[in-house]
Write an enzyme that holds these catalytic residues in place. Structure first.
Site, PDB file in Angstrom:
ATOM      1  N   CYS A   1      27.396  82.498  12.506  1.00  0.00           N
ATOM      2  CA  CYS A   1      27.691  83.410  11.400  1.00  0.00           C
ATOM      3  C   CYS A   1      28.627  82.832  10.348  1.00  0.00           C
ATOM      4  O   CYS A   1      28.850  83.469   9.314  1.00  0.00           O
ATOM      5  CB  CYS A   1      28.279  84.714  11.944  1.00  0.00           C
ATOM      6  SG  CYS A   1      27.151  85.605  13.027  1.00  0.00           S
TER       7      CYS A   1
ATOM      8  N   CYS B 206      34.280  85.704  12.648  1.00  0.00           N
ATOM      9  CA  CYS B 206      33.945  85.243  13.993  1.00  0.00           C
ATOM     10  C   CYS B 206      32.536  84.668  13.966  1.00  0.00           C
ATOM     11  O   CYS B 206      31.772  84.870  13.013  1.00  0.00           O
ATOM     12  CB  CYS B 206      34.025  86.392  14.990  1.00  0.00           C
ATOM     13  SG  CYS B 206      32.857  87.738  14.620  1.00  0.00           S
TER      14      CYS B 206
END
Length: 479
Positions: free
Chosen positions: A140, A462
């Site tokens: 991500c 994250c």
């Protein structure tokens, strides 16, 4: 189920469940990190510029509208979205297609026909075929990695201008034959005689070889989906279903307001071939009520989990791109930068029990690295993978137990104040094309600094594998 409960109990024992997260409306900051204070309003503003270190600037950033997978982009390919973002950046900045020194793009689930999507998109957008391009992947935070790769190239003196971006296309992900079938197919190419080929063909009719392999939204090292991990994290940190739903409602409400007020200027209009109306908005924004949110069932750990389809980010198609340059070259070219790109870092931790805690680990470290305190930051832009993930990170930063035991600190660090946090919505509402979100975060941070008359922004996210990223964005003088 018993083993899952056991792991939750271990997490609860380690982290505790009563960290007392502050109300979302509060703005007080406690126990912030030490460092040189930023100037007070009306005084000379602090800058993170360092003598002898090149200043690197964000000229501008753009993105396609972020759409739920299977909607208006469904008949396209990833490089189509990336190409459109690059063309939009060219139009927005006026940069020459021959001027850029390098192009870096991030993506997660690669289309096999365009494995180096950076190169294919660049050629499609009309950039010179003499401009090198490569693709990076870091879950991500892939386009965060694209940006920092560009920063490294400029800081090392290898380049003066870099385009960084990212793309994800969840409407058409690669689905493979089973490994058994793949082996048979490869062996077929090597078979020299008819009997050998017929023998392989007969094996291909076995039902066991026809089961396809779908892309796994799961950790390879643990076999656990990110949703399951998020559910366990919420249980460990005592994040309630109500808190998660409240945060999700907040994200969608703020994104809706930002859209209606015209704040999301990084978003391009997209004319999709075969679609009658141009795509002008992000179609995942759904302002809702707590009553409606409470009716949804658990999506991962059933029936008692707290993660639902509404308080988690959704599968999204989209692309982004930004232009970063050395300050000298930007000014010489007549550009007016939006922001300086300052300190950045990456962190990693246990992918089983701390998969989504990257922002909690990265936040104190990046502020101390930059010599800033929480109170010096005007804008916080954190990636919202799940509402529970965000709230668990904030609780971790507010926890004496977590900060002393796992961060080696003497006391809790303190969480960002919510009146500065993701005020134009986030990944829960705007969408989360895995490879493209990082550029959206950085560009939004720069745009918010101007709109809110701030000096410093902190971006954090994250990623799968227990990885995290954080960076400091500083408003450019006069912007």
């Amino acid at each position: 189920m018993a083993s899952m409960v056991h792991r939750v109990s271990l997490l609860t024992k380690n982290y505790g469940t009563s960290f007392g997260l502050r109300c979302l409306s509060t703005s007080s900051v406690q126990n912030a990190a030490g460092g040189a204070p930023a100037a007070q309003p009306g005084g000379t503003k602090k800058t993170l510029g360092k003598k002898g270190v090149r200043n690197i600037v964000l000229v501008d950033g753009v993105r396609t509208p972020f759409l739920m997978s299977g909607t208006s982009y469904k008949n396209l390919m990833p490089h189509d979205l990336a190409r459109t973002a690059l063309q939009g950046l060219i139009k927005r900045t006026g940069i020459s297609r021959d001027f850029v020194d390098y192009i870096v793009y991030g993506t997660v689930i690669q289309e096999v026909k365009t494995s180096n999507v950076a190169r294919e998109a660049a050629l499609g957008a009309g950039f010179s075929d003499r401009i090198p391009a490569h693709t990076v992947t870091q879950a991500c935070i892939s386009s965060n990695q694209a940006i920092t790769t560009g920063i490294g190239l400029i800081a090392a003196g290898q380049c003066e201008s870099v385009v960084a971006g990212g793309v994800e296309f969840m409407s058409d992900v690669p689905i493979r034959h089973s490994r058994k079938m793949r082996k048979l197919m490869l062996n077929m190419n090597k078979a020299k005689t008819l009997p050998a080929r017929l023998s392989l063909v007969s094996k291909m009719f076995s039902p066991s070889v026809w089961t396809p392999e779908l892309p796994a939204v799961a950790e390879f090292s643990t076999g656990e989906t990110m949703g399951h991990s998020a559910d366990r994290l919420c249980a460990a940190f005592g994040v309630s279903r109500q808190e998660q739903d409240e945060f999700a409602v907040r994200s969608h409400t703020l994104a809706d307001e930002a859209t209606k007020k015209g704040y999301l200027t990084d978003r391009l209009d997209y004319i999709v071939p075969g679609v009658s109306q141009p795509v002008t908005t992000d179609n995942g924004i759904r302002p809702s009520s707590m009553e409606k949110m409470s009716k949804l069932k658990a999506a991962f750990i059933k029936p008692h989990g707290t993660i639902t389809a509404a308080n988690a980010s959704f599968l999204t198609d989209g692309a982004s791109a930004c232009l970063i340059m050395s300050e000298e070259k930007a000014l010489a070219m007549g550009f007016k930068p939006k922001a300086y790109l300052r300190d950045f870092l990456y962190v990693s931790q246990d992918p089983k029990d701390q998969l989504l805690l990257g922002p909690a680990y990265a936040t104190p470290r990046i502020l101390e690295k930059a010599g800033l305190k929480l109170s010096d930051i005007s804008v916080f832009e954190y990636h919202e993978a799940f509402a529970g993930q965000i709230l668990a990170n904030l609780k971790a930063l507010e926890s004496d137990s977590f900060c002393t035991k796992h961060m080696g600190r003497t006391s809790k660090f303190g969480a960002p104040p919510m009146d500065k946090f993701n005020l134009w919505g986030g990944s829960l509402s705007l969408g989360h094309p895995f490879g493209a979100t990082g550029v959206r975060l950085v560009t939004t941070a720069a745009n918010r600094l101007k709109a809110e008359d701030g000096q410093f922004a902190l971006v954090a996210a994250c990623a799968a594998g227990g990885i995290g990223h954080a960076c400091i964005v500083e408003r450019y003088p006069g912007n």
